[in-house]
Design an enzyme around this catalytic site. Structure first.
Site, PDB file in Angstrom:
ATOM      1  N   LYS A  24       0.826  -1.217   0.000  1.00  0.00           N
ATOM      2  CA  LYS A  24       0.000   0.000   0.000  1.00  0.00           C
ATOM      3  C   LYS A  24       0.859   1.266   0.000  1.00  0.00           C
ATOM      4  CE  LYS A  24       1.711   1.307   3.423  1.00  0.00           C
ATOM      5  NZ  LYS A  24       2.304   1.491   4.604  1.00  0.00           N
ATOM      6  N   SER A  49       7.652 -12.118  -2.522  1.00  0.00           N
ATOM      7  CA  SER A  49       6.978 -10.832  -2.602  1.00  0.00           C
ATOM      8  C   SER A  49       7.680  -9.930  -3.611  1.00  0.00           C
ATOM      9  CB  SER A  49       7.005 -10.181  -1.217  1.00  0.00           C
ATOM     10  OG  SER A  49       6.327  -8.953  -1.243  1.00  0.00           O
ATOM     11  N   GLY A  56      10.725  -3.244   4.199  1.00  0.00           N
ATOM     12  CA  GLY A  56      11.127  -2.126   5.057  1.00  0.00           C
ATOM     13  C   GLY A  56      11.256  -0.829   4.285  1.00  0.00           C
ATOM     14  N   ALA A  57      10.394  -0.607   3.287  1.00  0.00           N
ATOM     15  CA  ALA A  57      10.490   0.603   2.466  1.00  0.00           C
ATOM     16  C   ALA A  57       9.233   1.461   2.566  1.00  0.00           C
ATOM     17  CB  ALA A  57      10.767   0.230   1.010  1.00  0.00           C
ATOM     18  N   LEU A  60       6.101   0.472   2.130  1.00  0.00           N
ATOM     19  CA  LEU A  60       5.015   0.077   1.230  1.00  0.00           C
ATOM     20  C   LEU A  60       4.182  -1.083   1.788  1.00  0.00           C
ATOM     21  CD1 LEU A  60       6.835   0.381  -2.236  1.00  0.00           C
ATOM     22  CD2 LEU A  60       5.564   2.104  -0.954  1.00  0.00           C
ATOM     23  N   GLY A  61       4.297  -1.299   3.110  1.00  0.00           N
ATOM     24  CA  GLY A  61       3.418  -2.269   3.743  1.00  0.00           C
ATOM     25  C   GLY A  61       3.746  -3.718   3.457  1.00  0.00           C
ATOM     26  N   SER A  62       5.058  -4.035   3.290  1.00  0.00           N
ATOM     27  CA  SER A  62       5.409  -5.439   3.023  1.00  0.00           C
ATOM     28  C   SER A  62       4.973  -6.323   4.182  1.00  0.00           C
ATOM     29  CB  SER A  62       6.912  -5.585   2.774  1.00  0.00           C
ATOM     30  OG  SER A  62       7.666  -5.410   3.966  1.00  0.00           O
ATOM     31  N   SER A  63       5.158  -5.839   5.412  1.00  0.00           N
ATOM     32  CA  SER A  63       4.827  -6.674   6.585  1.00  0.00           C
ATOM     33  C   SER A  63       3.344  -7.010   6.590  1.00  0.00           C
ATOM     34  CB  SER A  63       5.227  -5.970   7.882  1.00  0.00           C
ATOM     35  OG  SER A  63       4.565  -4.730   8.013  1.00  0.00           O
ATOM     36  N   ASP A  86      -2.367  -0.531   7.410  1.00  0.00           N
ATOM     37  CA  ASP A  86      -1.715  -1.316   6.348  1.00  0.00           C
ATOM     38  C   ASP A  86      -2.450  -2.624   6.071  1.00  0.00           C
ATOM     39  OD1 ASP A  86       0.091   0.710   6.578  1.00  0.00           O
ATOM     40  OD2 ASP A  86       1.853  -0.554   6.783  1.00  0.00           O
TER      41      ASP A  86
HETATM   42  N1  ADP Z   1       8.992 -10.821   1.664  1.00  0.00           N
HETATM   43  C1  ADP Z   1       9.089 -10.999   2.982  1.00  0.00           C
HETATM   44  N2  ADP Z   1       9.489 -12.179   3.500  1.00  0.00           N
HETATM   45  C2  ADP Z   1       9.557 -12.355   4.832  1.00  0.00           C
HETATM   46  N3  ADP Z   1       9.294 -11.412   5.751  1.00  0.00           N
HETATM   47  C3  ADP Z   1       8.897 -10.209   5.304  1.00  0.00           C
HETATM   48  C4  ADP Z   1       8.775  -9.938   3.911  1.00  0.00           C
HETATM   49  N4  ADP Z   1       8.350  -8.671   3.755  1.00  0.00           N
HETATM   50  C5  ADP Z   1       8.232  -8.158   5.012  1.00  0.00           C
HETATM   51  N5  ADP Z   1       8.561  -9.061   5.943  1.00  0.00           N
HETATM   52  C6  ADP Z   1       8.559  -8.841   7.406  1.00  0.00           C
HETATM   53  O1  ADP Z   1       8.159  -7.489   7.637  1.00  0.00           O
HETATM   54  C7  ADP Z   1       9.236  -6.722   8.213  1.00  0.00           C
HETATM   55  C8  ADP Z   1       9.299  -5.353   7.555  1.00  0.00           C
HETATM   56  O2  ADP Z   1       8.161  -4.638   7.940  1.00  0.00           O
HETATM   57  P1  ADP Z   1       8.179  -3.094   8.259  1.00  0.00           P
HETATM   58  O3  ADP Z   1       9.355  -2.724   9.089  1.00  0.00           O
HETATM   59  O4  ADP Z   1       6.819  -2.776   8.792  1.00  0.00           O
HETATM   60  O5  ADP Z   1       8.389  -2.421   6.841  1.00  0.00           O
HETATM   61  P2  ADP Z   1       7.351  -2.267   5.628  1.00  0.00           P
HETATM   62  O6  ADP Z   1       7.238  -0.786   5.439  1.00  0.00           O
HETATM   63  O7  ADP Z   1       7.972  -2.915   4.438  1.00  0.00           O
HETATM   64  O8  ADP Z   1       6.063  -2.892   6.053  1.00  0.00           O
HETATM   65  C9  ADP Z   1      10.493  -7.530   7.981  1.00  0.00           C
HETATM   66  O9  ADP Z   1      11.420  -7.318   9.022  1.00  0.00           O
HETATM   67  C10 ADP Z   1       9.968  -8.965   7.993  1.00  0.00           C
HETATM   68  O10 ADP Z   1       9.834  -9.420   9.331  1.00  0.00           O
HETATM   69  C1  PMV Z   2       3.919   4.688  10.464  1.00  0.00           C
HETATM   70  C2  PMV Z   2       2.634   3.926  10.211  1.00  0.00           C
HETATM   71  O1  PMV Z   2       1.546   4.877  10.175  1.00  0.00           O
HETATM   72  C3  PMV Z   2       2.644   3.220   8.844  1.00  0.00           C
HETATM   73  C4  PMV Z   2       3.758   2.218   8.682  1.00  0.00           C
HETATM   74  O2  PMV Z   2       3.767   1.683   7.371  1.00  0.00           O
HETATM   75  P1  PMV Z   2       5.012   0.814   6.848  1.00  0.00           P
HETATM   76  O3  PMV Z   2       5.177  -0.374   7.772  1.00  0.00           O
HETATM   77  O4  PMV Z   2       6.201   1.722   6.886  1.00  0.00           O
HETATM   78  O5  PMV Z   2       4.653   0.383   5.460  1.00  0.00           O
HETATM   79  C5  PMV Z   2       2.414   2.955  11.352  1.00  0.00           C
HETATM   80  C6  PMV Z   2       1.007   2.380  11.422  1.00  0.00           C
HETATM   81  O6  PMV Z   2       0.051   3.058  10.987  1.00  0.00           O
HETATM   82  O7  PMV Z   2       0.879   1.272  11.937  1.00  0.00           O
HETATM   83 MG    MG Z   3       5.029  -2.587   7.872  1.00  0.00          MG
END
Ligand code: ADP
Ligand code: PMV
Ligand code: MG
Length: 453
Positions: A12, A144, A149-150, A152-155, A211
């Site tokens: 997202k 994915s 960790g950029a 864009l809601g990968s977690s 997210d």
């Molecule tokens: N492709 C993936 N494979 C395994 N774990 C993932 C993957 N993408 C995200 N994660 C998990 O989500 C965490 C990153 O989430 P976060 O810090 O919230 O950043 P983002 O902005 O990408 O959501 C990673 O440390 C990992 O635990």
């Molecule tokens: C900073 C925050 O508003 C969004 C975090 O998004 P991302 O994990 O950086 O994609 C935290 C949240 O809403 O849970």
């Molecule tokens: Mg996240």
């Protein structure tokens, strides 16, 4: 034995309101076309193991199902049903899974170890909550196309995939099917979303839930976390969200959401009288954007669109300024903003948790293609990465079984097995093999679709 199947969920972009969303202020976010894909292989009953194979982070671990702490999760006072609303993690349960999560990363450097452990924790908490000690042996393979960790809601997209897969396995999810009433689809999305939120809590301490909500339901929404503990957030789909020319640029500066959210939490505790109005101000930006989106026809005549884009751009600039004052920008994010500001061609803000990660830029309507190309060349020369993405993508989807059929020729069915999925090269290879809407013959995907209001 259940057939091999696959689930998928999008990342997202938060257009307005990150960080303030954690404190109950409204935020606007939209699903993007980058996605996670989870392949679920059920093995023969004679084996009794569960494997988590996350290719992007190099995690491949197998647990003996009987050795997992089922007794703790199945105590009557702890046991949750699949339709429970869980809004906090249970520390006792978390403590029972930590040693099992830590098994995955015994010899890794600290940074990789943290990533592995948080993903394993989310998986185990959901597996133990939604599965049973008698579950068949399963391999979960995840890939994915969302940078990790950029911002864009990968977690969240990973957690939505895990939640949907586990709920499908215990048959707690119905459909999606062509004549599904929208109310039923909404209920299914909400079920996936609730458990995805539990996974998000395992990955970062205090998620707002925006997210996972966008990833589960897709499209664009206005999101507002409710004050009282245990209540569901308010989610309003925004079917009129405009298809704007947005550029998404990654600083390639890694960071973790949990650190950034914690940083704002500390600032708020130390300077409540200063920080609260900033968060309030961010909420007002989202409200103003909502008003604008609801009252403007972005497909209408040019004069009114130009004024509306200018208004939206100003809100983007203000929102970024607030985030800078909360201390969640980064010199690399400021460099992106500076390059866009210098060229005078649009408005930029960081998106997601900041501290690195991505920025979004909204271009002025009259910008020449050539100017955009020049800017993109500068980004490339300075090591930034540009993403082509479409806002308002579908939410969680399923491919059951994991077979793509050519609609005109049944003999052309192509089964996706684990090896093919693992070996697909990079994000492009994954998109080509299983991508949602990436090719004509990738049409087997089905989605639960949110009600538009
Ligand atoms: N492709 C993936 N494979 C395994 N774990 C993932 C993957 N993408 C995200 N994660 C998990 O989500 C965490 C990153 O989430 P976060 O810090 O919230 O950043 P983002 O902005 O990408 O959501 C990673 O440390 C990992 O635990
Ligand atoms: C900073 C925050 O508003 C969004 C975090 O998004 P991302 O994990 O950086 O994609 C935290 C949240 O809403 O849970
Ligand atoms: Mg996240």
């Amino acid at each position: 034995m259940a057939p091999t199947f696959m689930v998928s969920a999008p990342g997202k972009v938060i257009v307005f309101g990150e960080h303030a969303a954690v404190y109950g202020k409204p935020a606007i976010a939209a699903a993007i076309s980058l996605r996670s894909y989870l392949l679920v292989n059920t093995l023969s009953k004679s084996r009794h193991t569960v494997t988590l194979n996350m290719r992007d982070i190099g995690l491949d671990h197998t647990w003996d199902i009987a050795a997992l702490p089922w007794a703790a999760f199945n105590q009557p006072e702890k046991k949750k049903s699949f339709h429970s609303l869980v809004t906090s993690l249970d520390d006792d349960l978390l403590n029972t899974i930590i040693p099992h999560a830590e098994e995955v990363s015994e010899h890794l450097p600290e940074q990789d170890r943290k990533i592995h452990i948080s993903s394993a924790k989310a998986f185990l908490y959901l597996f133990l909550s939604l599965s049973s000690p008698h579950s068949p042996a399963v391999i979960y393979t995840l890939r994915s196309t969302i940078p990790i960790g950029a911002g864009l809601g990968s977690s969240a997209s990973v957690c939505v995939c895990l939640s949907a897969a586990l709920l499908l396995q215990i048959r707690a999810l119905a459909g999606p099917h062509p004549d599904q009433p929208p109310e039923e689809a909404e209920l299914q999305i909400e079920r996936v979303n609730r458990w995805a939120y539990v996974g998000e809590m395992c990955i970062h301490g205090n998620p707002s839930g925006v997210d996972n909500t966008v990833s589960a339901g897709g499209k664009a929404v206005l999101f507002r976390r409710q004050g009282a503990a245990g209540s569901s957030p308010l989610v309003t789909p925004l079917p009129r969200f405009p298809k704007l020319p947005l550029l998404l640029v990654n600083t390639r500066q890694g960071r973790s959401t949990s650190t950034q959210v914690e940083k704002v939490g500390v600032l708020r505790r130390n300077h409540p009288k200063v920080v609260e109005p900033i968060l309030e101000g961010i909420g007002e930006v989202s409200k103003s954007a909502l008003e604008l989106i609801s009252s403007t026809d972005f497909d209408g005549d040019n004069g009114s669109i130009n004024a509306a884009v200018e208004h939206l751009g100003t809100l983007i600039r203000i929102n970024h300024g607030f985030l800078v004052s909360l201390g969640v920008s980064h010199p690399r994010l400021e460099r992106i903003r500076e390059l866009v500001d210098y060229a005078g061609i649009g408005w930029t803000k960081l998106t997601g948790a900041g501290g690195g990660g991505c920025a979004i830029t909204l271009f002025r309507p009259d910008v020449e293609e050539e100017t955009i190309r020049e800017l993109e060349q500068k980004f490339e020369a300075e090591g930034f990465e540009k993403y082509e993405t479409v806002l308002g993508a579908d939410g969680v989807g399923v491919l059951w079984p994991a077979v793509f059929r050519n609609e005109d020729d049944d003999t052309a069915a192509e089964e996706i097995d684990q090896e093919m999925f693992e070996k697909a090269e990079g994000a492009q290879g994954v998109d080509r093999l299983v991508g949602v809407g990436a090719q004509e013959n990738r049409k087997g995907w089905k989605f639960w679709r949110r009600m538009a209001v």
